[in-house]
Design a protein around this motif. Structure first.
Motif, PDB file in Angstrom:
ATOM      1  N   GLU A   1       1.042  -1.254   0.002  1.00 21.09           N
ATOM      2  CA  GLU A   1       0.297   0.087  -0.121  1.00 21.09           C
ATOM      3  C   GLU A   1       0.920   1.236  -0.064  1.00 21.09           C
ATOM      4  O   GLU A   1       0.493   2.311  -0.767  1.00 21.09           O
ATOM      5  CB  GLU A   1      -0.866   0.038   1.185  1.00 21.09           C
ATOM      6  N   PHE A   2       1.820   1.336   0.795  1.00 27.83           N
ATOM      7  CA  PHE A   2       2.976   2.474   0.763  1.00 27.83           C
ATOM      8  C   PHE A   2       3.413   2.451  -0.590  1.00 27.83           C
ATOM      9  O   PHE A   2       3.417   3.743  -1.057  1.00 27.83           O
ATOM     10  CB  PHE A   2       4.175   2.158   1.923  1.00 27.83           C
ATOM     11  N   ALA A   3       3.762   1.501  -1.176  1.00 23.95           N
ATOM     12  CA  ALA A   3       4.384   1.586  -2.583  1.00 23.95           C
ATOM     13  C   ALA A   3       3.315   2.136  -3.663  1.00 23.95           C
ATOM     14  O   ALA A   3       3.573   3.127  -4.270  1.00 23.95           O
ATOM     15  CB  ALA A   3       5.044   0.254  -3.015  1.00 23.95           C
ATOM     16  N   TYR A   4       2.241   1.364  -3.829  1.00 22.79           N
ATOM     17  CA  TYR A   4       1.355   1.789  -4.732  1.00 22.79           C
ATOM     18  C   TYR A   4       0.430   2.802  -4.344  1.00 22.79           C
ATOM     19  O   TYR A   4       0.203   3.598  -5.495  1.00 22.79           O
ATOM     20  CB  TYR A   4       0.215   0.327  -5.124  1.00 22.79           C
ATOM     21  N   THR A   5      -0.071   2.943  -3.479  1.00 25.40           N
ATOM     22  CA  THR A   5      -0.976   4.042  -3.235  1.00 25.40           C
ATOM     23  C   THR A   5      -0.255   5.185  -2.917  1.00 25.40           C
ATOM     24  O   THR A   5      -0.486   6.465  -3.464  1.00 25.40           O
ATOM     25  CB  THR A   5      -1.860   3.568  -2.237  1.00 25.40           C
ATOM     26  N   PHE A   6       0.651   5.062  -1.942  1.00 25.68           N
ATOM     27  CA  PHE A   6       1.264   6.502  -1.275  1.00 25.68           C
ATOM     28  C   PHE A   6       2.164   7.039  -2.175  1.00 25.68           C
ATOM     29  O   PHE A   6       2.276   8.126  -2.294  1.00 25.68           O
ATOM     30  CB  PHE A   6       1.912   5.917  -0.058  1.00 25.68           C
ATOM     31  N   LYS A   7       3.174   6.255  -2.896  1.00 25.53           N
ATOM     32  CA  LYS A   7       4.169   6.650  -3.532  1.00 25.53           C
ATOM     33  C   LYS A   7       3.945   6.815  -4.965  1.00 25.53           C
ATOM     34  O   LYS A   7       4.500   7.136  -5.693  1.00 25.53           O
ATOM     35  CB  LYS A   7       5.429   5.550  -3.301  1.00 25.53           C
ATOM     36  N   GLY A   8       2.824   5.938  -5.375  1.00 28.92           N
ATOM     37  CA  GLY A   8       2.560   5.984  -6.958  1.00 28.92           C
ATOM     38  C   GLY A   8       3.245   5.298  -7.610  1.00 28.92           C
ATOM     39  O   GLY A   8       3.615   5.452  -8.861  1.00 28.92           O
ATOM     40  N   ILE A   9       3.963   4.113  -7.156  1.00 26.60           N
ATOM     41  CA  ILE A   9       4.662   3.309  -7.851  1.00 26.60           C
ATOM     42  C   ILE A   9       4.064   2.126  -8.473  1.00 26.60           C
ATOM     43  O   ILE A   9       3.200   1.631  -7.837  1.00 26.60           O
ATOM     44  CB  ILE A   9       5.935   2.918  -6.765  1.00 26.60           C
ATOM     45  N   LYS A  10       4.472   1.829  -9.779  1.00 24.86           N
ATOM     46  CA  LYS A  10       3.643   0.712 -10.424  1.00 24.86           C
ATOM     47  C   LYS A  10       4.529  -0.506 -10.610  1.00 24.86           C
ATOM     48  O   LYS A  10       3.802  -1.481 -11.031  1.00 24.86           O
ATOM     49  CB  LYS A  10       3.102   1.336 -11.872  1.00 24.86           C
ATOM     50  N   THR A  11       5.666  -0.322 -10.648  1.00 22.59           N
ATOM     51  CA  THR A  11       6.608  -1.656 -10.745  1.00 22.59           C
ATOM     52  C   THR A  11       7.605  -1.798  -9.360  1.00 22.59           C
ATOM     53  O   THR A  11       8.115  -0.707  -9.286  1.00 22.59           O
ATOM     54  CB  THR A  11       7.360  -1.602 -12.061  1.00 22.59           C
ATOM     55  N   ALA A  12       7.560  -2.982  -9.327  1.00 21.01           N
ATOM     56  CA  ALA A  12       8.561  -3.251  -8.170  1.00 21.01           C
ATOM     57  C   ALA A  12       9.335  -4.497  -8.205  1.00 21.01           C
ATOM     58  O   ALA A  12       8.817  -5.443  -8.882  1.00 21.01           O
ATOM     59  CB  ALA A  12       7.876  -3.291  -6.656  1.00 21.01           C
ATOM     60  N   ALA A  13      10.505  -4.606  -7.584  1.00 19.13           N
ATOM     61  CA  ALA A  13      11.136  -6.121  -7.656  1.00 19.13           C
ATOM     62  C   ALA A  13      11.555  -6.431  -6.027  1.00 19.13           C
ATOM     63  O   ALA A  13      11.435  -5.572  -5.285  1.00 19.13           O
ATOM     64  CB  ALA A  13      12.621  -5.837  -8.406  1.00 19.13           C
ATOM     65  N   THR A  14      11.578  -7.738  -5.918  1.00 19.63           N
ATOM     66  CA  THR A  14      11.811  -8.275  -4.511  1.00 19.63           C
ATOM     67  C   THR A  14      13.053  -8.941  -4.608  1.00 19.63           C
ATOM     68  O   THR A  14      13.516  -9.637  -5.425  1.00 19.63           O
ATOM     69  CB  THR A  14      10.777  -8.942  -3.796  1.00 19.63           C
TER      70      THR A  14
ATOM     71  N   GLY B   1      -0.373  -3.421  -9.155  1.00 20.00           N
ATOM     72  CA  GLY B   1       1.174  -3.097  -9.697  1.00 20.00           C
ATOM     73  C   GLY B   1       1.590  -4.356 -10.380  1.00 20.00           C
ATOM     74  O   GLY B   1       1.054  -5.336 -10.500  1.00 20.00           O
ATOM     75  N   THR B   2       2.829  -4.140 -10.932  1.00 27.85           N
ATOM     76  CA  THR B   2       3.435  -5.298 -11.649  1.00 27.85           C
ATOM     77  C   THR B   2       4.921  -5.546 -10.821  1.00 27.85           C
ATOM     78  O   THR B   2       5.650  -4.831 -10.436  1.00 27.85           O
ATOM     79  CB  THR B   2       3.997  -4.902 -13.137  1.00 27.85           C
ATOM     80  N   ILE B   3       5.089  -6.867 -10.583  1.00 25.29           N
ATOM     81  CA  ILE B   3       6.212  -7.343  -9.863  1.00 25.29           C
ATOM     82  C   ILE B   3       7.181  -7.721 -11.230  1.00 25.29           C
ATOM     83  O   ILE B   3       6.929  -8.690 -11.908  1.00 25.29           O
ATOM     84  CB  ILE B   3       6.313  -8.663  -8.953  1.00 25.29           C
ATOM     85  N   THR B   4       8.312  -6.894 -11.206  1.00 24.65           N
ATOM     86  CA  THR B   4       9.093  -7.301 -12.518  1.00 24.65           C
ATOM     87  C   THR B   4      10.117  -8.592 -12.063  1.00 24.65           C
ATOM     88  O   THR B   4      10.262  -9.162 -13.346  1.00 24.65           O
ATOM     89  CB  THR B   4      10.313  -5.907 -12.772  1.00 24.65           C
ATOM     90  N   SER B   5      10.526  -8.716 -11.136  1.00 26.73           N
ATOM     91  CA  SER B   5      11.432  -9.985 -10.781  1.00 26.73           C
ATOM     92  C   SER B   5      11.394 -10.163  -9.214  1.00 26.73           C
ATOM     93  O   SER B   5      11.223  -9.291  -8.508  1.00 26.73           O
ATOM     94  CB  SER B   5      12.754  -9.671 -11.204  1.00 26.73           C
ATOM     95  N   GLN B   6      11.307 -11.451  -9.145  1.00 26.58           N
ATOM     96  CA  GLN B   6      11.572 -11.894  -7.597  1.00 26.58           C
ATOM     97  C   GLN B   6      12.973 -12.817  -7.459  1.00 26.58           C
ATOM     98  O   GLN B   6      12.936 -13.733  -7.976  1.00 26.58           O
ATOM     99  CB  GLN B   6      10.499 -12.825  -7.087  1.00 26.58           C
ATOM    100  N   ASP B   7      13.768 -12.113  -6.892  1.00 24.33           N
ATOM    101  CA  ASP B   7      15.139 -12.683  -7.118  1.00 24.33           C
ATOM    102  C   ASP B   7      15.554 -13.176  -5.599  1.00 24.33           C
ATOM    103  O   ASP B   7      14.690 -12.761  -4.564  1.00 24.33           O
ATOM    104  CB  ASP B   7      16.299 -11.661  -7.664  1.00 24.33           C
ATOM    105  N   ALA B   8      16.691 -14.054  -5.529  1.00 25.79           N
ATOM    106  CA  ALA B   8      17.171 -14.598  -4.327  1.00 25.79           C
ATOM    107  C   ALA B   8      18.684 -14.550  -4.092  1.00 25.79           C
ATOM    108  O   ALA B   8      19.487 -14.379  -5.226  1.00 25.79           O
ATOM    109  CB  ALA B   8      16.750 -15.873  -3.804  1.00 25.79           C
ATOM    110  N   ILE B   9      19.266 -14.123  -2.869  1.00 28.05           N
ATOM    111  CA  ILE B   9      20.697 -14.227  -2.695  1.00 28.05           C
ATOM    112  C   ILE B   9      21.092 -15.218  -1.791  1.00 28.05           C
ATOM    113  O   ILE B   9      20.195 -15.912  -1.357  1.00 28.05           O
ATOM    114  CB  ILE B   9      21.343 -12.774  -2.363  1.00 28.05           C
ATOM    115  N   GLN B  10      22.374 -15.354  -1.700  1.00 29.97           N
ATOM    116  CA  GLN B  10      22.727 -16.187  -0.477  1.00 29.97           C
ATOM    117  C   GLN B  10      23.244 -15.560   0.613  1.00 29.97           C
ATOM    118  O   GLN B  10      24.057 -14.591   0.540  1.00 29.97           O
ATOM    119  CB  GLN B  10      23.921 -17.173  -0.912  1.00 29.97           C
ATOM    120  N   VAL B  11      22.743 -16.050   1.805  1.00 31.57           N
ATOM    121  CA  VAL B  11      23.679 -15.751   2.963  1.00 31.57           C
ATOM    122  C   VAL B  11      24.973 -15.892   2.912  1.00 31.57           C
ATOM    123  O   VAL B  11      25.582 -16.829   2.456  1.00 31.57           O
ATOM    124  CB  VAL B  11      22.742 -16.357   4.295  1.00 31.57           C
ATOM    125  N   GLY B  12      25.931 -14.793   3.312  1.00 31.99           N
ATOM    126  CA  GLY B  12      27.318 -14.972   3.296  1.00 31.99           C
ATOM    127  C   GLY B  12      27.918 -14.246   2.008  1.00 31.99           C
ATOM    128  O   GLY B  12      29.096 -14.142   2.068  1.00 31.99           O
TER     129      GLY B  12
END
Lengths: 374, 456
Positions: free
Chosen positions: B220-233, B257-268
């Protein structure tokens, strides 16, 4: 290895002569290579990444590889003359970088870092190198020298113990938190390198904005490598190191002080690791007591990849590994539709390592027949 | 001998590669032990667990009271003169130690204040001192297992407050302690999986919010408050990060909104140029990375140089620590519980809790969950007082009975809000989630955005 049977069916002869193991390995290698190539083609076809992105990845890979290369020199030097793997080398690297953190905080608080960046960075390098050198020499004196005549596995296990001991000693000294290095304003931002304007030839190049930290890390690593090369190839002590690596008894008979040479080797490997620690901090800006583990492991891998015992090989292996780690996942796996490819960095890196070792058991520049030449 | 050496080396490398890969993956199998407990104990709890006088004062002959025989896990027996032990299982070492220590301080303050004053002596229940037995959860499945085993081995432990990180509880600490009938109540776990129908352990409760709430609030913060339409995680493979990243993505897409990519990293891992390039290829307007301090500090710095200033960088409450603020610099957002506007007893928090915290531990609260820990500790104390039975000088605390008393929490006014535990262990039916900005190397006191979200 085949024993010639005097009498035997042709079939049995074929079975004996057919190198099953090698065949399987080659097949495996082909599968991996094909997968990598197919993935790469798919990635480039999809065109998600611009040329600039690849250039960025490549440069940050080279910078990362430079640090691996300098740490790898420590592994390679020690292996070259003692034939042991000093697995605590990652912690030697951590010791210098972590200790220099407190110096950096001091320099930041009195404004030195901003007003005299060159002097400050020189101070950091000296402190870090000295601390790492001290730790490496102590390590040799306490953990390895008593085991000089023991079977090879004994010092290896000792090294793993020493590695944990050092980690938790430094945790005791400095606490368990990750600490952010103070930023050095002088090395933030980019340099535009390669700008060229020659009007009458109509050549106009815009250049490329290199990140300063990448350039400094790469140049620093090259300088350190050249210094080491000069020491080993052109000085008396370097000649003694090579002599001890060649044959310890004969070198001793020729009047080489073997113990002193070995201490010197550890010291120089440690000093390099300490300097690499500062380069690492330029790139990653953070220290924690566990920071030595992964870079140490990767540097060891780099040393093996290049050919353990070879100084040029360590540098080459480090660079290749660094580039593979940044470019590899996106190039090989992204197009193949692997989700979150960057979680698989170690798999890419170690996969390539296995591939290389199948064909070149001694690494790129190592002695293929294991003559243990430094 | 000739090629023995490099074969040994190769084998060694293979082993090391496996170790490295194993170190990175934080996934643990999440089979919750559904040990169906027959709750056949008598209903000794009143609706609210305020500090009421203990129940029936039957000074019968010595010996275990009736309730222990009928309790599936028996009773904790506290002999005369012995203390009542409450365990804690929080991350107190490593890069996330501020997260766990903050909660531990909250518990310590609660045990001190439960008798109505701060005097550095803990409350006594029916003549027995209450002591805290702290353990470290390591913010990992391995750490949670080790710590939970240690606590479970001590039969005097009545209940455990923890864990800090969801990875240390999910299928590890919740199962180990649940199998012994020891209630685990977390001030800090927020992974939706812990209280999901399929994976909830019957002995697990939490006063922290469920991250389905936080994910919805950040969306809600991203889409409604900031007016952001695309995000990645980005997540790091831990249940907390993955759960929150997915909750955010689901809510963000539901909003349109549109999620452009959902990535992951490694701990360490330390170099995120690869994953950042992959994100940059889709040029999202916002990057949400609900990870932990070790990787978060590096990621945020590299994201600033790689993605530029146009991308809104947002982290979450796993990153609330001075180490992260120092690394991140200004202009980065962090989501989390709205500590500036707890829905509960505001006067208690602002006038009594916070001054004492600063006085005793010499700093502002280190992280997000000190108040949740305070509430969890008070719920545990109230439940102990409600179910403990004194018999011939020995105090008997039925294990399942204690769990039932905690489960019966309804309309209890703590600091964080009005707490009522539901059947799946969520005691925070609604939460005020806020997004804070880092200003001047510190998290700003007032949020830029705050919203109340409720569980359906």
């Amino acid at each position: 290895m085949t024993t010639q049977t005097a009498v035997g069916s042709r079939y049995r002869l074929f079975l004996e002569r057919f190198p099953v193991r090698r065949f399987v390995l080659v097949l495996l290698a082909l599968v991996i290579a094909y997968g990598g190539a197919a993935g790469s083609i798919a990635t480039l076809r999809a065109g998600r990444f611009t040329g600039e992105v690849w250039a960025n990845l490549f440069i940050s890979g080279v910078a990362r590889g430079s640090v691996y290369a300098i740490i790898a020199l420590g592994y390679t030097l020690v292996y070259g003359i003692l034939f042991i793997i000093n697995f605590a080398h990652g912690e030697v690297f951590m010791a210098g970088a972590y200790t220099a953190y407190f110096v950096a905080v001091g320099l930041a608080s009195n404004g030195m870092l901003e007003s005299h960046p060159i002097v400050s960075i020189a101070i950091l390098f000296v402190i870090s190198s000295l601390v790492s050198m001290g730790v490496a020499i102590l390590l040799e004196r306490i953990a390895y020298r008593p085991l000089r005549g023991a079977p090879r596995l004994v010092p290896l296990i000792t090294a793993i113990g020493a590695s944990l001991f050092l980690q938790y000693t430094f945790r005791g000294f400095y606490g368990a938190n990750a600490r952010a290095y103070p930023t050095i304003p002088a090395i933030q931002g980019t340099w535009n390198i390669g700008k060229l304007n020659i009007d009458f030839l109509n050549i106009h190049l815009n250049g490329y904005p290199f990140q300063k930290v990448h350039v400094i890390s790469i140049l620093g690593a090259v300088a350190l490598w050249l210094i080491l090369f000069w020491i080993v190839e052109r000085t008396r002590v370097g000649r003694e190191m090579r002599a001890v690596g060649e044959d310890r008894e004969i070198a001793a008979l020729m009047g080489v002080d073997v113990n002193r040479t070995i201490v010197f080797t550890f010291g120089i490997g440690g000093a390099l690791a300490g300097a690499a620690g500062i380069l690492y901090v330029f790139l990653f800006n953070q220290v924690i007591f566990t920071m030595g583990f992964f870079p140490g492991l990767k540097a060891f891998t780099a040393a093996v990849l290049g050919g353990i015992g070879s100084i040029t090989g360590a540098a080459l292996g480090g660079l290749i590994l660094g580039i593979l780690e940044t470019v590899g996942p996106n190039l090989f796996l992204d197009g193949a539709g692997v989700p979150s490819p960057n979680q698989l960095i170690p798999i890419v890196a170690f996969g390539i390592l296995v591939l290389v070792l199948i064909f070149l058991p001694g690494g790129f520049l190592g002695a293929p027949d294991d003559k243990n030449r430094a | 001998m000739k090629f023995k050496n490099y074969r040994g080396l190769l084998a060694l490398l293979m082993v090391l590669a496996l170790v490295a890969a194993a170190c990175g993956s934080g996934s643990s199998d999440t089979t919750a032990g559904s040990s169906e407990t027959t709750a056949g104990s008598s209903d000794t709890t009143a609706g609210s667990t305020d500090t009421t006088a203990p129940s029936s004062d039957t000074t019968a002959a010595a010996g275990a009271p009736e309730v222990c025989a009928s309790d599936a896990f028996g009773c904790v027996e506290v002999a005369a003169g012995d203390p009542i032990k409450i365990g804690s299982l929080l991350v107190t070492t490593g890069p996330n130690s501020s997260l766990g220590l903050d909660s531990q301080y909250g518990i310590e303050l609660a045990l001190d204040y439960a008798d109505g004053t701060f005097d550095d002596t803990n409350i006594t229940i029916q003549g027995h001192d209450v002591v805290l037995v702290p353990e470290d959860d390591g913010c990992s499945a391995e750490g949670g297992t080790a710590g939970a085993n240690k606590l479970a081995a001590d039969t005097q432990i009545v209940a455990v407050i923890g864990t800090s990180c969801s990875s240390a509880a999910l299928g590890t600490a919740d199962k180990i302690l649940g199998d012994k009938g020891v209630t685990l109540i977390s001030p800090s776990n927020t992974s939706p999986a812990l209280t999901a129908e399929a994976t909830h352990n019957p002995f697990y409760y939490r006063t922290a919010h469920n991250d389905t709430l936080q994910g919805a609030a950040v969306a809600e913060f991203a889409y409604t408050f900031k007016g952001i339409k695309t995000a990645a995680t980005i997540h790091d493979g831990s249940p907390y990060a993955e759960g929150l990243a997915n909750a955010f993505a689901a809510s963000f897409e539901a909003l349109g909104g549109t999620i452009t990519s959902q990535d992951a990293i490694q701990v360490g891992d330390t170099d995120f140029s690869g994953v950042l390039a992959s994100i940059q290829a889709e040029s999202p307007e916002l990057l949400y990375f609900p990870i932990f301090v070790g990787e978060g500090s590096l990621l945020v710095q590299q994201a600033k140089t790689t993605l530029g200033d146009s991308v809104v960088l947002t982290g979450s409450d796993g990153l609330w620590s001075d180490d992260f603020y120092a690394a991140a610099g200004d202009g980065v957002f962090l989501s989390g519980p709205d500590v500036s506007a707890f829905a509960g007893d505001a006067a208690l928090y602002k006038d009594i809790f916070l001054p004492r915290y600063a006085e005793k531990y010499g700093s502002e609260p280190l992280s997000a969950f000190h108040a949740h820990a305070w509430d969890a500790a008070n719920i545990v104390l109230g439940a102990i007082e409600a179910v403990a039975v004194d018999s011939g000088g020995t105090l008997y605390i039925p294990r399942t009975g204690l769990r039932d008393a905690i489960a019966a929490t309804n309309g209890y006014t703590g600091i964080t809000g009005t707490l009522s535990c539901n059947a799946n262990g969520d005691c925070q039916p609604s939460a005020t989630i806020a997004v804070f900005e880092i200003v001047g190397g510190q998290q700003a006191a007032d949020p830029v955005f705050s919203v109340v979200k409720s569980l359906e």
